[in-house]
Write a protein that holds these residues in place. Sequence first.
Motif, PDB file in Angstrom:
ATOM      1  N   LEU A 177       0.804  -1.213   0.000  1.00  0.00           N
ATOM      2  CA  LEU A 177       0.000   0.000   0.000  1.00  0.00           C
ATOM      3  C   LEU A 177       0.843   1.272   0.000  1.00  0.00           C
ATOM      4  CD1 LEU A 177      -2.874  -1.037   2.438  1.00  0.00           C
ATOM      5  CD2 LEU A 177      -2.763  -1.240  -0.050  1.00  0.00           C
ATOM      6  N   THR A 178       2.102   1.169  -0.389  1.00  0.00           N
ATOM      7  CA  THR A 178       2.956   2.343  -0.535  1.00  0.00           C
ATOM      8  C   THR A 178       3.127   2.639  -2.019  1.00  0.00           C
ATOM      9  OG1 THR A 178       4.138   1.904   1.525  1.00  0.00           O
ATOM     10  CG2 THR A 178       5.211   3.346  -0.069  1.00  0.00           C
ATOM     11  N   PHE A 179       2.756   3.855  -2.417  1.00  0.00           N
ATOM     12  CA  PHE A 179       2.761   4.243  -3.820  1.00  0.00           C
ATOM     13  C   PHE A 179       3.641   5.489  -3.973  1.00  0.00           C
ATOM     14  CE2 PHE A 179      -1.360   2.508  -2.570  1.00  0.00           C
ATOM     15  CZ  PHE A 179      -1.432   1.376  -3.384  1.00  0.00           C
ATOM     16  N   VAL A 180       4.706   5.364  -4.762  1.00  0.00           N
ATOM     17  CA  VAL A 180       5.685   6.433  -4.915  1.00  0.00           C
ATOM     18  C   VAL A 180       5.597   7.004  -6.327  1.00  0.00           C
ATOM     19  CG1 VAL A 180       8.132   7.050  -4.818  1.00  0.00           C
ATOM     20  CG2 VAL A 180       7.204   5.327  -3.237  1.00  0.00           C
ATOM     21  N   PHE A 181       5.475   8.334  -6.428  1.00  0.00           N
ATOM     22  CA  PHE A 181       5.447   9.024  -7.711  1.00  0.00           C
ATOM     23  C   PHE A 181       6.642   9.966  -7.758  1.00  0.00           C
ATOM     24  CE2 PHE A 181       1.283   7.404  -7.245  1.00  0.00           C
ATOM     25  CZ  PHE A 181       0.717   7.304  -8.500  1.00  0.00           C
ATOM     26  N   VAL A 182       7.448   9.840  -8.799  1.00  0.00           N
ATOM     27  CA  VAL A 182       8.655  10.648  -8.938  1.00  0.00           C
ATOM     28  C   VAL A 182       8.431  11.670 -10.047  1.00  0.00           C
ATOM     29  CG1 VAL A 182      11.139  10.631  -9.296  1.00  0.00           C
ATOM     30  CG2 VAL A 182      10.020   8.652  -8.241  1.00  0.00           C
ATOM     31  N   GLY A 183       8.446  12.955  -9.686  1.00  0.00           N
ATOM     32  CA  GLY A 183       8.233  14.025 -10.658  1.00  0.00           C
ATOM     33  C   GLY A 183       7.015  14.854 -10.307  1.00  0.00           C
ATOM     34  N   GLY A 184       7.200  16.173 -10.177  1.00  0.00           N
ATOM     35  CA  GLY A 184       6.124  17.052  -9.756  1.00  0.00           C
ATOM     36  C   GLY A 184       5.577  17.934 -10.850  1.00  0.00           C
ATOM     37  N   GLY A 185       5.667  17.484 -12.111  1.00  0.00           N
ATOM     38  CA  GLY A 185       5.052  18.216 -13.211  1.00  0.00           C
ATOM     39  C   GLY A 185       3.596  17.809 -13.372  1.00  0.00           C
ATOM     40  N   PHE A 186       3.018  18.182 -14.527  1.00  0.00           N
ATOM     41  CA  PHE A 186       1.611  17.863 -14.760  1.00  0.00           C
ATOM     42  C   PHE A 186       1.336  16.367 -14.668  1.00  0.00           C
ATOM     43  CE2 PHE A 186       1.041  22.087 -16.834  1.00  0.00           C
ATOM     44  CZ  PHE A 186      -0.085  22.456 -16.141  1.00  0.00           C
ATOM     45  N   ALA A 187       2.144  15.566 -15.376  1.00  0.00           N
ATOM     46  CA  ALA A 187       1.892  14.129 -15.422  1.00  0.00           C
ATOM     47  C   ALA A 187       1.940  13.514 -14.029  1.00  0.00           C
ATOM     48  CB  ALA A 187       2.905  13.449 -16.344  1.00  0.00           C
ATOM     49  N   GLY A 188       2.975  13.861 -13.256  1.00  0.00           N
ATOM     50  CA  GLY A 188       3.115  13.272 -11.933  1.00  0.00           C
ATOM     51  C   GLY A 188       2.033  13.694 -10.969  1.00  0.00           C
ATOM     52  N   ILE A 189       1.724  14.992 -10.922  1.00  0.00           N
ATOM     53  CA  ILE A 189       0.731  15.498  -9.974  1.00  0.00           C
ATOM     54  C   ILE A 189      -0.657  14.974 -10.312  1.00  0.00           C
ATOM     55  CG2 ILE A 189      -0.412  17.558  -9.107  1.00  0.00           C
ATOM     56  CD1 ILE A 189       2.378  17.095  -7.970  1.00  0.00           C
ATOM     57  N   GLU A 190      -1.033  15.022 -11.586  1.00  0.00           N
ATOM     58  CA  GLU A 190      -2.371  14.561 -11.954  1.00  0.00           C
ATOM     59  C   GLU A 190      -2.519  13.059 -11.744  1.00  0.00           C
ATOM     60  OE1 GLU A 190      -3.956  17.870 -15.114  1.00  0.00           O
ATOM     61  OE2 GLU A 190      -3.256  15.953 -15.902  1.00  0.00           O
ATOM     62  N   ALA A 191      -1.494  12.283 -12.087  1.00  0.00           N
ATOM     63  CA  ALA A 191      -1.562  10.842 -11.863  1.00  0.00           C
ATOM     64  C   ALA A 191      -1.643  10.526 -10.368  1.00  0.00           C
ATOM     65  CB  ALA A 191      -0.345  10.159 -12.486  1.00  0.00           C
ATOM     66  N   LEU A 192      -0.810  11.176  -9.575  1.00  0.00           N
ATOM     67  CA  LEU A 192      -0.820  10.968  -8.127  1.00  0.00           C
ATOM     68  C   LEU A 192      -2.177  11.324  -7.532  1.00  0.00           C
ATOM     69  CD1 LEU A 192       0.537  10.726  -5.259  1.00  0.00           C
ATOM     70  CD2 LEU A 192       1.193  13.115  -5.540  1.00  0.00           C
ATOM     71  N   ALA A 193      -2.703  12.497  -7.877  1.00  0.00           N
ATOM     72  CA  ALA A 193      -3.962  12.948  -7.287  1.00  0.00           C
ATOM     73  C   ALA A 193      -5.125  12.050  -7.681  1.00  0.00           C
ATOM     74  CB  ALA A 193      -4.239  14.393  -7.708  1.00  0.00           C
ATOM     75  N   GLU A 194      -5.185  11.647  -8.958  1.00  0.00           N
ATOM     76  CA  GLU A 194      -6.278  10.788  -9.405  1.00  0.00           C
ATOM     77  C   GLU A 194      -6.200   9.399  -8.769  1.00  0.00           C
ATOM     78  OE1 GLU A 194      -8.878  11.439 -11.067  1.00  0.00           O
ATOM     79  OE2 GLU A 194      -8.510  13.264 -12.235  1.00  0.00           O
ATOM     80  N   MET A 195      -4.997   8.839  -8.666  1.00  0.00           N
ATOM     81  CA  MET A 195      -4.869   7.504  -8.072  1.00  0.00           C
ATOM     82  C   MET A 195      -5.167   7.536  -6.577  1.00  0.00           C
ATOM     83  SD  MET A 195      -4.384   5.904 -10.776  1.00  0.00           S
ATOM     84  CE  MET A 195      -4.367   4.298 -10.024  1.00  0.00           C
ATOM     85  N   GLU A 196      -4.736   8.592  -5.893  1.00  0.00           N
ATOM     86  CA  GLU A 196      -5.055   8.698  -4.460  1.00  0.00           C
ATOM     87  C   GLU A 196      -6.558   8.808  -4.269  1.00  0.00           C
ATOM     88  OE1 GLU A 196      -6.017  10.435  -0.654  1.00  0.00           O
ATOM     89  OE2 GLU A 196      -6.285  11.444  -2.598  1.00  0.00           O
ATOM     90  N   ASP A 197      -7.218   9.572  -5.128  1.00  0.00           N
ATOM     91  CA  ASP A 197      -8.666   9.707  -5.088  1.00  0.00           C
ATOM     92  C   ASP A 197      -9.335   8.347  -5.261  1.00  0.00           C
ATOM     93  OD1 ASP A 197     -10.529  11.665  -4.580  1.00  0.00           O
ATOM     94  OD2 ASP A 197     -10.892  12.145  -6.675  1.00  0.00           O
ATOM     95  N   MET A 198      -8.872   7.577  -6.252  1.00  0.00           N
ATOM     96  CA  MET A 198      -9.450   6.269  -6.521  1.00  0.00           C
ATOM     97  C   MET A 198      -9.217   5.309  -5.365  1.00  0.00           C
ATOM     98  SD  MET A 198      -8.501   3.537  -9.543  1.00  0.00           S
ATOM     99  CE  MET A 198      -7.035   2.983  -8.663  1.00  0.00           C
TER     100      MET A 198
END
Length: 468
Positions: free
Chosen positions: A162-183
């Motif tokens: 249950l640990t999910f790591v996203f590397v990169g704080g641009g559009f792709a990283g932030i949107e992917a992180l936020a959507e997956m956390e929401d899901m």
Amino acid sequence: MKPKRILIVGAGHVGLYAALRMSRKLSAREAEVIIVDPQPHMTYQPFLPEAAAGNISPRHAVVPVRRELKRCKIVMGSVTKVEHARKVATVAPVIGPPLELAYDHIIVAPGSVSRTLPIPGLREHAVGFKTIGEAIYLRNHVLDRLDVGAATQDAATRARALTFVFVGGGFAGIEALAEMEDMVRDAINRYYPELKPSDARFVLVEAARRILPEVGPDMGAYTVRQLVARGIDIRLETRLEGCVAGVVKLSDGEEFPADTIVWTAGVKPSPMLDHTDLPRNKRGAITCLPTLQVVDADGNVLDGAWSAGDCAAVPDVTGTPDVNGELPLCSPSAQHAVRQANQLSDNILALLRGRPIKPYHHKHVGSVASLGLHKGVAQVYGIKLRGWPAWFMHRTYHMSRIPSMNRKIRVVADWTLAMFLRREVVSLGGLHDPLDPFVEAAGPMVPVAPPVVKAAPVATKPLVGSAK
């Protein structure tokens, strides 16, 4: 006169939009448009986070090339070499021997690939987020990890899953992180009584001091506050130094295991450009004029060579020159790529018809980013929006940009159904190994003896003059 041949390398944002525009405006007597790409579709990348989160169907985030480009010739394959000195491109089709295509004009737009670093374990344990396949894989993998976390009684195994790591704080990283956390949060609350939302740990690793630089420092800081309030661990000025065996090692000294590592730390021009004789800058992008014509270091225009999008270095005529008098380059964004494709097409059309060509001119209007369902940030024409209005603007803008009415209707239908039906959170991990069930059912492989090949009888002739 013999029709001119226009060869388009790549069916991404630039390739598809350019082919669409030229096929509508050019007659068959004027030009033949050929587009080469190994994929039968164009991926609308801004919709990848929503496809991964289940807000829209993955099929609706891609545009079928053959459906949209009925007046163009489609070649499914890869361009392996461009010799512009001869105006010939070598194409490796999906099946069959390589072939050479001569052309009068070429649009080189293979796009970009993930920019990776020589980090131990990255290749073996991380996944990118640039293709529809990667988005589908990430969705299935994350949901599978929820099942693992709910099934195990071991605390260490659960924490790793249950640990999910996203590397990169641009559009792709932030949107992917936020959507997956929401899901994930929605799935745990609805369907996983064995888990608590706090069991899921999301970590963002960003080497710079801020995230989402495209929306400005204020909106970037707002985004950090919103993500932290959702329990997401934000690590700024931090680098990923290793992930051997799935153990994440950060530059701040912390180490922890994680089954999910998503790499979104930038892009670089397609390596296909290494096999061309076109001039490039230090970053590896094709050097262009504002007219989108390819130009060498001495300022000489290469006749018939054009480029745009992520793989091109296009001067931004709306920017402020530096101390050396050089204009800044257009950012590698879909906003520029689509408009560059249209201007490029119009310039080729004008050249064929003996009219003057025009430079690409577009002042960046701003940026919008989704932070999950009903959440977002935006800075458009200097106006800053946050929350629901920014999220609505994000959806409206990208719905208007995706090609074809077919896809627009399907995306809106997905969003409308999502207002009344719950989000699908089922993992289809079997998609990634579809042959395993049949192989298991077939049982162990039975050794088969190689066929016995009998030697053909050798025809003999009596020796001439042999003794009786």
